[in-house]
Design a protein around this motif. Structure first.
Motif, short mmCIF file in Angstrom:
data_model
loop_
_atom_site.label_atom_id
_atom_site.label_comp_id
_atom_site.label_asym_id
_atom_site.label_seq_id
_atom_site.Cartn_x
_atom_site.Cartn_y
_atom_site.Cartn_z
N UNK A 178 0.83 -1.21 0.00
CA UNK A 178 0.00 0.00 0.00
C UNK A 178 0.86 1.25 0.00
N UNK A 179 1.94 1.25 0.79
CA UNK A 179 2.81 2.41 0.89
C UNK A 179 3.56 2.64 -0.43
N UNK A 180 4.20 1.60 -0.96
CA UNK A 180 5.01 1.77 -2.16
C UNK A 180 4.17 2.09 -3.38
N UNK A 181 3.01 1.45 -3.51
CA UNK A 181 2.15 1.75 -4.65
C UNK A 181 1.64 3.19 -4.59
N UNK A 182 1.32 3.66 -3.38
CA UNK A 182 0.86 5.04 -3.22
C UNK A 182 1.97 6.02 -3.61
N UNK A 183 3.20 5.75 -3.17
CA UNK A 183 4.31 6.64 -3.51
C UNK A 183 4.61 6.60 -5.00
N UNK A 184 4.61 5.42 -5.59
CA UNK A 184 4.90 5.30 -7.02
C UNK A 184 3.87 6.06 -7.85
N UNK A 185 2.61 6.02 -7.41
CA UNK A 185 1.57 6.73 -8.14
C UNK A 185 1.79 8.23 -8.11
N UNK A 286 -0.26 7.30 9.69
CA UNK A 286 -0.65 8.35 10.62
C UNK A 286 -2.14 8.26 10.87
N UNK A 287 -2.57 8.88 11.96
CA UNK A 287 -4.00 8.94 12.24
C UNK A 287 -4.65 9.98 11.35
N UNK A 288 -5.87 9.74 10.91
CA UNK A 288 -6.53 10.70 10.02
C UNK A 288 -6.62 12.11 10.59
N UNK A 297 -5.55 20.49 2.42
CA UNK A 297 -4.81 21.54 1.71
C UNK A 297 -4.20 21.05 0.39
N UNK A 298 -4.26 19.73 0.17
CA UNK A 298 -3.72 19.16 -1.05
C UNK A 298 -2.24 18.87 -1.01
N UNK A 299 -1.61 19.03 0.16
CA UNK A 299 -0.17 18.78 0.27
C UNK A 299 0.13 17.29 0.42
N UNK A 300 -0.81 16.53 0.98
CA UNK A 300 -0.67 15.09 1.15
C UNK A 300 -1.86 14.41 0.47
N UNK A 301 -1.57 13.39 -0.34
CA UNK A 301 -2.64 12.70 -1.06
C UNK A 301 -2.99 11.35 -0.44
N UNK A 302 -2.02 10.69 0.22
CA UNK A 302 -2.24 9.33 0.70
C UNK A 302 -1.75 9.14 2.12
N UNK A 303 -2.61 8.64 2.97
CA UNK A 303 -2.25 8.27 4.34
C UNK A 303 -2.68 6.83 4.54
N UNK A 304 -1.79 6.00 5.04
CA UNK A 304 -2.08 4.58 5.20
C UNK A 304 -2.16 4.25 6.69
N UNK A 305 -3.20 3.59 7.10
CA UNK A 305 -3.31 3.16 8.50
C UNK A 305 -4.47 2.19 8.65
N UNK A 357 -6.29 3.12 2.96
CA UNK A 357 -5.61 4.28 2.38
C UNK A 357 -6.59 5.45 2.47
N UNK A 358 -6.22 6.45 3.29
CA UNK A 358 -7.06 7.63 3.47
C UNK A 358 -6.66 8.68 2.43
N UNK A 359 -7.66 9.23 1.77
CA UNK A 359 -7.45 10.28 0.78
C UNK A 359 -8.42 11.42 1.06
N UNK A 360 -8.37 12.45 0.22
CA UNK A 360 -9.28 13.58 0.38
C UNK A 360 -10.74 13.14 0.29
N UNK A 361 -10.97 12.02 -0.41
CA UNK A 361 -12.35 11.55 -0.61
C UNK A 361 -12.95 10.91 0.63
N UNK A 362 -12.10 10.35 1.51
CA UNK A 362 -12.68 9.61 2.64
C UNK A 362 -12.15 10.00 4.02
N UNK A 363 -11.11 10.82 4.09
CA UNK A 363 -10.45 11.04 5.38
C UNK A 363 -11.37 11.71 6.40
N UNK A 364 -12.30 12.54 5.94
CA UNK A 364 -13.18 13.23 6.86
C UNK A 364 -14.32 12.35 7.39
#
Length: 368
Positions: A178-185, A286-288, A297-305, A357-364
């Motif tokens: 999950x981490x490596x695929x997110x970074x590669x993307x 990290x925690x959401x 803010x768009x600075x981070x796209x992917x958080x895995x937890x 994988x938390x993104x702008x679409x689901x983190x809230x």
């Protein structure tokens, strides 16, 4: 601090080639790896005999109120506040567990050992723990088992025979993928990245990094691994280490992995202050709640937890089932309250589930 200085000095001669698979400066361990398929093909589970420990002359605790102490890596950070809440929620739900959390104020293995030793002396029925060092913590846990105390780990393991069960938040190779695929993307198939971890001996981070390296070599072979640095579980040090990486590698640095719930928001803050949002990707564990400002803010796209509240909750139920005799060596699953049946893997581990994988679409949608 000495080890951090040493790792920084060693990094001066660090090569970006991944031909040095055994180098400790990746932050990984030397255990075998099992990288997942590059596509979505699931791994095949392999049966393994029970390899956990057993308490000596444990009294009959079936259905009786258990006095339990939870000793995490440290207290006072959001992640372990969440696991502590999960343990407290489960204890209240069960009605026959008296659980308290008492951990060191810093991620210090010596302090953690002292705390556990004191609780063995004062007398408890069960110990829950998240290890700062898998080897160093094992003798005191074996002492607990020898005293007839039920011992269950979560989040960060000990040596298997030093506890009965370990609740694994997600399989290490699943986190790695999950981490490596997110970074590669985000940075492309030939992007360069660095890692901010806790310490090179912290068991879960070391395992994730080893699996990340194996998966990266298999599935993203042209990506470049610049450096791994230690930052304990300290917010200021994590920020400073991230800032050092940004300054040291300049435009060559395309991504930073945060391996702890402290390092990831600190790395995001460093990237934000350096005005590198959009130029340097931050992917991490990290925690959401800690990451919402950076994601929004768009600075981070992917958080895995995973859900750390659920992790603590599951650990408490596993300890209860162990004390009651409902979870025994050779069993393939265990009931964990509202989480349903959790599977036994790798002999003596209980799997919480796949990472999210938390993104702008689901983190809230999450609040922890």
């Amino acid at each position: 601090m000495g080890r951090i200085v040493l790792s920084t000095l060693m990094a001066l001669s660090f090569t970006t080639s991944l031909s040095f698979a055994a180098s400790p400066w990746t932050g990984g361990d030397d255990l075998p790896t099992n990288p997942l398929a590059c596509d979505a093909t699931p791994a095949t589970a392999t049966a393994k005999p029970y390899d956990g420990g057993e308490p000596t002359n444990a009294p009959d605790r079936n259905g009786k109120t258990l006095k339990v102490v939870d000793v995490p890596k440290l207290v006072g950070i959001g992640y372990f506040n969440a696991t502590s809440k999960g343990i407290a929620d489960a204890a209240k739900e069960m009605g026959n567990m008296d659980a308290k959390t008492d951990g060191p104020s810093k991620a210090n293995i010596d302090d953690q050992i002292t705390l556990i030793d004191n609780y063995i002396t004062s007398g408890v029925d069960g110990i829950l723990f998240a290890a700062n060092d898998p080897v160093a913590i094992s003798p005191v846990l074996k002492k607990a088992l020898a005293a007839g105390i039920n011992v269950v780990g979560y989040d960060a393991n000990s040596q298997p025979d030093a506890r009965q069960w370990f609740v694994n938040q997600a399989e290490f190779n699943g986190i790695a993928k999950a981490m490596m695929d997110s970074m590669a993307a985000e940075i492309g198939k030939d992007g360069s990245f660095a890692i901010v971890t806790s310490t090179f001996t912290t068991p879960n981070q070391a395992r994730w990094i080893s699996e990340m390296q194996a998966y990266q070599e298999k599935c993203h072979p042209d990506m470049k691994w610049l450096e791994t640095v230690e930052a304990q579980e300290d917010n200021i040090l994590s920020f400073n280490q991230s800032n050092t990486l940004i300054n040291k590698y300049g435009d060559d640095l395309k991504g930073i992995f945060g391996m702890t719930s402290v390092a990831t928001p600190a790395a995001a803050e460093a990237v934000t202050q350096a005005k590198k949002c959009g130029s340097i990707a931050v992917v991490g564990l990290a925690t959401p709640n800690a990451m919402k400002p950076y994601v929004d803010a768009g600075c981070v796209k992917s958080v895995v937890l995973w859900n750390p509240v659920d992790l603590g909750y599951a650990a408490a139920y596993v300890l209860r089932a162990t004390a009651d005799g409902d979870l025994k060596p050779g069993d393939t699953s265990v009931k964990a309250g509202k989480l349903g049946e959790l599977q036994v893997i790798n002999g003596s581990e209980i799997l919480l589930g796949a990472p999210t994988v938390f993104t702008k679409d689901n983190i809230n949608d999450f609040d922890f």
